[in-house]
Design an enzyme around this catalytic site. Structure first.
Site, PDB file in Angstrom:
ATOM      1  N   GLN A 110      12.453  -5.542  -2.602  1.00  0.00           N
ATOM      2  CA  GLN A 110      12.260  -5.324  -1.173  1.00  0.00           C
ATOM      3  C   GLN A 110      12.616  -6.544  -0.324  1.00  0.00           C
ATOM      4  O   GLN A 110      12.882  -6.402   0.864  1.00  0.00           O
ATOM      5  CB  GLN A 110      10.807  -4.895  -0.908  1.00  0.00           C
ATOM      6  CG  GLN A 110      10.483  -3.556  -1.553  1.00  0.00           C
ATOM      7  CD  GLN A 110       9.055  -3.106  -1.303  1.00  0.00           C
ATOM      8  OE1 GLN A 110       8.173  -3.415  -2.081  1.00  0.00           O
ATOM      9  NE2 GLN A 110       8.826  -2.396  -0.225  1.00  0.00           N
TER      10      GLN A 110
ATOM     11  N   ARG B  56       1.438 -12.833  -3.724  1.00  0.00           N
ATOM     12  CA  ARG B  56       1.779 -11.890  -4.785  1.00  0.00           C
ATOM     13  C   ARG B  56       3.243 -11.481  -4.607  1.00  0.00           C
ATOM     14  O   ARG B  56       3.603 -10.916  -3.580  1.00  0.00           O
ATOM     15  CB  ARG B  56       0.871 -10.657  -4.704  1.00  0.00           C
ATOM     16  CG  ARG B  56       1.251  -9.589  -5.694  1.00  0.00           C
ATOM     17  CD  ARG B  56       0.385  -8.315  -5.611  1.00  0.00           C
ATOM     18  NE  ARG B  56       0.946  -7.344  -6.527  1.00  0.00           N
ATOM     19  CZ  ARG B  56       1.180  -6.069  -6.246  1.00  0.00           C
ATOM     20  NH1 ARG B  56       0.838  -5.559  -5.081  1.00  0.00           N
ATOM     21  NH2 ARG B  56       1.737  -5.276  -7.137  1.00  0.00           N
TER      22      ARG B  56
ATOM     23  N   HIS C 125       7.907  -4.181 -10.436  1.00  0.00           N
ATOM     24  CA  HIS C 125       7.642  -3.439  -9.202  1.00  0.00           C
ATOM     25  C   HIS C 125       8.865  -2.553  -8.940  1.00  0.00           C
ATOM     26  O   HIS C 125       9.621  -2.776  -7.989  1.00  0.00           O
ATOM     27  CB  HIS C 125       7.364  -4.415  -8.054  1.00  0.00           C
ATOM     28  CG  HIS C 125       6.671  -3.820  -6.868  1.00  0.00           C
ATOM     29  ND1 HIS C 125       5.512  -4.339  -6.324  1.00  0.00           N
ATOM     30  CD2 HIS C 125       6.969  -2.744  -6.100  1.00  0.00           C
ATOM     31  CE1 HIS C 125       5.142  -3.621  -5.274  1.00  0.00           C
ATOM     32  NE2 HIS C 125       6.021  -2.637  -5.104  1.00  0.00           N
TER      33      HIS C 125
ATOM     34  N   ASN D 265       3.324  -2.261 -11.157  1.00  0.00           N
ATOM     35  CA  ASN D 265       2.815  -1.817  -9.868  1.00  0.00           C
ATOM     36  C   ASN D 265       2.894  -0.299  -9.741  1.00  0.00           C
ATOM     37  O   ASN D 265       3.977   0.278  -9.833  1.00  0.00           O
ATOM     38  CB  ASN D 265       3.636  -2.439  -8.727  1.00  0.00           C
ATOM     39  CG  ASN D 265       3.118  -2.023  -7.355  1.00  0.00           C
ATOM     40  OD1 ASN D 265       2.031  -2.434  -6.951  1.00  0.00           O
ATOM     41  ND2 ASN D 265       3.858  -1.181  -6.656  1.00  0.00           N
ATOM     42  N   GLU D 266       1.754   0.333  -9.554  1.00  0.00           N
ATOM     43  CA  GLU D 266       1.649   1.753  -9.199  1.00  0.00           C
ATOM     44  C   GLU D 266       2.391   2.716 -10.126  1.00  0.00           C
ATOM     45  O   GLU D 266       3.428   3.276  -9.763  1.00  0.00           O
ATOM     46  CB  GLU D 266       2.124   1.964  -7.751  1.00  0.00           C
ATOM     47  CG  GLU D 266       1.247   1.275  -6.731  1.00  0.00           C
ATOM     48  CD  GLU D 266       1.596   1.649  -5.289  1.00  0.00           C
ATOM     49  OE1 GLU D 266       2.681   2.201  -5.055  1.00  0.00           O
ATOM     50  OE2 GLU D 266       0.767   1.379  -4.414  1.00  0.00           O
TER      51      GLU D 266
ATOM     52  N   ASN E 174      -4.411  -0.806  -4.912  1.00  0.00           N
ATOM     53  CA  ASN E 174      -3.602  -0.646  -3.690  1.00  0.00           C
ATOM     54  C   ASN E 174      -4.150   0.537  -2.914  1.00  0.00           C
ATOM     55  O   ASN E 174      -4.469   1.575  -3.509  1.00  0.00           O
ATOM     56  CB  ASN E 174      -2.133  -0.337  -4.026  1.00  0.00           C
ATOM     57  CG  ASN E 174      -1.382  -1.556  -4.513  1.00  0.00           C
ATOM     58  OD1 ASN E 174      -1.945  -2.643  -4.614  1.00  0.00           O
ATOM     59  ND2 ASN E 174      -0.100  -1.370  -4.813  1.00  0.00           N
TER      60      ASN E 174
ATOM     61  N   TYR F 125      -3.651   2.893   0.802  1.00  0.00           N
ATOM     62  CA  TYR F 125      -2.984   3.179   2.079  1.00  0.00           C
ATOM     63  C   TYR F 125      -3.519   4.402   2.808  1.00  0.00           C
ATOM     64  O   TYR F 125      -3.409   4.492   4.016  1.00  0.00           O
ATOM     65  CB  TYR F 125      -1.469   3.365   1.862  1.00  0.00           C
ATOM     66  CG  TYR F 125      -0.768   2.075   1.525  1.00  0.00           C
ATOM     67  CD1 TYR F 125      -0.308   1.231   2.525  1.00  0.00           C
ATOM     68  CD2 TYR F 125      -0.604   1.676   0.209  1.00  0.00           C
ATOM     69  CE1 TYR F 125       0.307   0.023   2.226  1.00  0.00           C
ATOM     70  CE2 TYR F 125       0.003   0.470  -0.108  1.00  0.00           C
ATOM     71  CZ  TYR F 125       0.466  -0.348   0.906  1.00  0.00           C
ATOM     72  OH  TYR F 125       1.062  -1.543   0.599  1.00  0.00           O
TER      73      TYR F 125
ATOM     74  N   GLU G 214      -2.930  -4.603  -2.493  1.00  0.00           N
ATOM     75  CA  GLU G 214      -2.156  -4.171  -1.319  1.00  0.00           C
ATOM     76  C   GLU G 214      -3.025  -3.339  -0.400  1.00  0.00           C
ATOM     77  O   GLU G 214      -3.749  -2.451  -0.848  1.00  0.00           O
ATOM     78  CB  GLU G 214      -0.970  -3.268  -1.702  1.00  0.00           C
ATOM     79  CG  GLU G 214       0.226  -3.985  -2.253  1.00  0.00           C
ATOM     80  CD  GLU G 214       1.368  -3.037  -2.596  1.00  0.00           C
ATOM     81  OE1 GLU G 214       1.589  -2.036  -1.884  1.00  0.00           O
ATOM     82  OE2 GLU G 214       2.027  -3.308  -3.615  1.00  0.00           O
TER      83      GLU G 214
HETATM   84  C1  BGC Z   1       4.230  -0.191  -2.731  1.00  0.00           C
HETATM   85  C2  BGC Z   1       5.055  -1.097  -1.827  1.00  0.00           C
HETATM   86  C3  BGC Z   1       5.386  -0.343  -0.539  1.00  0.00           C
HETATM   87  C4  BGC Z   1       4.076  -0.012   0.142  1.00  0.00           C
HETATM   88  C5  BGC Z   1       4.214   0.620   1.508  1.00  0.00           C
HETATM   89  C6  BGC Z   1       3.170   0.594  -2.015  1.00  0.00           C
HETATM   90  O1  BGC Z   1       3.059   1.844  -2.578  1.00  0.00           O
HETATM   91  O2  BGC Z   1       3.695  -0.922  -3.791  1.00  0.00           O
HETATM   92  O3  BGC Z   1       6.207  -1.502  -2.503  1.00  0.00           O
HETATM   93  O4  BGC Z   1       6.250  -1.052   0.287  1.00  0.00           O
HETATM   94  O5  BGC Z   1       3.390   0.892  -0.678  1.00  0.00           O
HETATM   95  O6  BGC Z   1       4.747   1.891   1.442  1.00  0.00           O
END
Ligand code: BGC
Length: 480
Positions: free
Chosen positions: A18, A75, A120, A164-165, A307, A309, A377
């Site tokens: 990224q 990180r 990642h 990651n994820e 993580n 969101y 995250e």
């Molecule tokens: C990921 C990141 C991504 C972020 C925002 C996460 O799922 O690890 O790479 O940029 O979400 O969408």
């Protein structure tokens, strides 16, 4: 003002693909995302990451930004094909491996801890050609790669994150076609990848534990997307749908590693087996772990990489057969999904529903043996602007819930990480979607950065180590 929990470390994150750019520097070989970006129409704004933020060239600038924030760690991730151009350790790239060594040294010289993600999402294309995460041999390949990294950097890196994820890798890349390698084998690919990712993680953790921990004295774990899923209503069916959705989305990866029992969660095993049978498959589409594998994987963690969101709501009552492709992960779960009355954010996968993070932290405490939780995250996507009041509001409301989780629910949160240090290549959304607390100017040759209001918000938190949920920095009053 609420003091941060004693010892809670603060950091910012990014990932190699990224931010680095330099996609063909030295002897780096292409990875699956380099190639995916070449297909017309798969990246929403038709951008690519050939240059991204030019971090490969200007990594010292990234370090100075982290230093400006005053946080404890950075990180970042390592690009497998930059260090091992063939994908295998027969050849270690001198220049590629030197780049990460320099970055690590620069961080340490500035008093910042390097927290390193080994993978990642940017798998070497050469390994994809051999099946990638669908081939069980990837556990061998990943262990070999991990050994190279421990040998090269383990003297200086004390916090490792293997992968990651896993969900996003498997579900979007193997079950679907939104992410590279776009295999689109729904109902099969995501489960194969899930098992192989977990085995690969466990191999790397056990290697560290067996051969490196005593001399390098660090920690190693995995990062799991731990968004919150709950029932749409209080009806027992919907409540069950929410719990099952947590098992599908998070438990599939956390249960084998963190639970007492090990293996995939019972609800996922049952639901996929039932659907597979109805659909005429002679065995479940969800692969099994053998007894030895269950024992091998169990306990392979030193902390829970978390993580977060979004929150979404599930209902069995509103589910109708035919809603989702058959077979598929969504069909196996068998629940309709909605945001209820919450407004979708500009970037739909970040819903601003702050209480979800507290519920997710509590879910981890309850189902994963109360582990130390490193929030690896958390962040908010926008379409830009330096006075990012919406991101500051998001961060304020999420930090409030995190502190409630620590103080009231006794969740053991040991670290918090903002995603992301700077705007970067947001996978299938390209460069248009911005997650940075620093803006990246992509039109500028050097990809100049400017701190947003949220960068000053974070700097203030790092300086005071106290949280004031009313702090809303105004750029006019601040200078860089
Ligand atoms: C990921 C990141 C991504 C972020 C925002 C996460 O799922 O690890 O790479 O940029 O979400 O969408």
């Amino acid at each position: 003002m609420r003091p941060l929990p004693k010892g809670m470390r603060l950091g910012v994150a990014s990932a190699a693909f990224q931010v680095e750019g330099a996609w063909d520097a030295a002897d780096k070989s292409p990875n699956i995302w380099d190639n995916f970006c070449r297909s017309i129409g798969v990246i929403k704004d038709n951008s690519n990451a050939k240059d991204a933020c030019k971090s490969y060239e200007y990594y010292k600038r990234d370090v100075s930004m982290v230093k400006f924030l005053g946080v404890d760690f950075y990180r970042f991730s390592i690009s497998w094909s930059r260090v091992l151009p063939t994908g295998f350790p027969n050849k270690i790239s001198k220049e590629g491996s030197q780049y990460y060594s320099n970055l690590i040294d620069e961080l340490i010289a500035n008093g910042i801890e390097p927290v390193v993600t080994m993978f990642h999402w940017d798998l070497p294309q050469r390994l994809q050609d051999l099946g990638g995460w669908a081939n069980p041999l990837i556990a061998d390949w990943f262990e070999d790669y991990a050994r190279v990294l421990f040998d090269l950097y383990g003297d200086r890196v004390k916090t490792w994150i293997t992968i990651n994820e896993p969900k996003q890798i498997g579900l979007f890349g193997y079950g679907g076609k939104r992410f590279a390698p776009a295999i689109n084998a729904h109902g099969i690919g995501e489960y194969l990848a899930a098992k192989n990712i977990i085995m690969a993680h466990a191999r790397a953790w056990r290697l560290y534990d067996r051969e490196y921990r005593a001399k390098q004295n660090g920690t190693c774990s995995i990062t799991i997307a731990t968004d919150y899923r709950q029932g749409m209503t209080d009806s027992p069916d919907d409540v069950r749908a929410g719990l099952d959705a947590m098992d599908f989305e998070v438990g599939l990866y956390s249960h084998p590693i963190f639970s007492e029992k090990g293996g995939f969660p019972e609800s996922v095993v049952r639901l996929v087996a039932e659907k597979s049978k109805q659909q005429g498959y002679p065995q479940s589409r969800l692969p099994e772990f053998t007894k030895e594998e269950i024992e091998f994987v169990k306990g392979t963690s030193d902390f829970y990489g978390f993580n977060h969101y979004s929150t979404k709501f599930y209902s069995r009552q509103s589910y109708k057969p035919g809603m989702f492709p058959v077979p598929s992960y969504d069909d196996d779960l068998g629940a309709a999904v909605s945001l209820m009355d919450y407004k979708p954010a500009a970037v739909p996968h970040c819903t601003a529903i702050p209480e979800g993070i507290r519920k997710s932290l509590k879910w981890v405490k309850d189902t994963c043996n109360d582990p130390p939780i490193m929030i690896t995250e958390n962040g908010f996507g926008t379409f830009g602007g330096l006075q990012d009041d919406d991101r500051v509001a998001y961060l304020n409301s999420y930090m409030t819930e995190i502190l409630d989780a620590v103080e009231e629910d006794k969740c053991n949160v040991v670290a918090y990480t903002v995603w992301s240090l700077m705007d970067n290549f947001e996978w299938d959304s390209g460069l248009r979607v911005k997650f940075g607390i620093f803006e990246t100017d992509y039109d500028d040759e050097k990809k100049t950065r400017i701190p947003r209001a949220s960068a000053f918000w974070y700097k203030h938190l790092a300086e005071t180590r106290s949280f004031n949920c009313d702090y809303k920095p105004t750029l006019e009053d601040l200078t860089f």
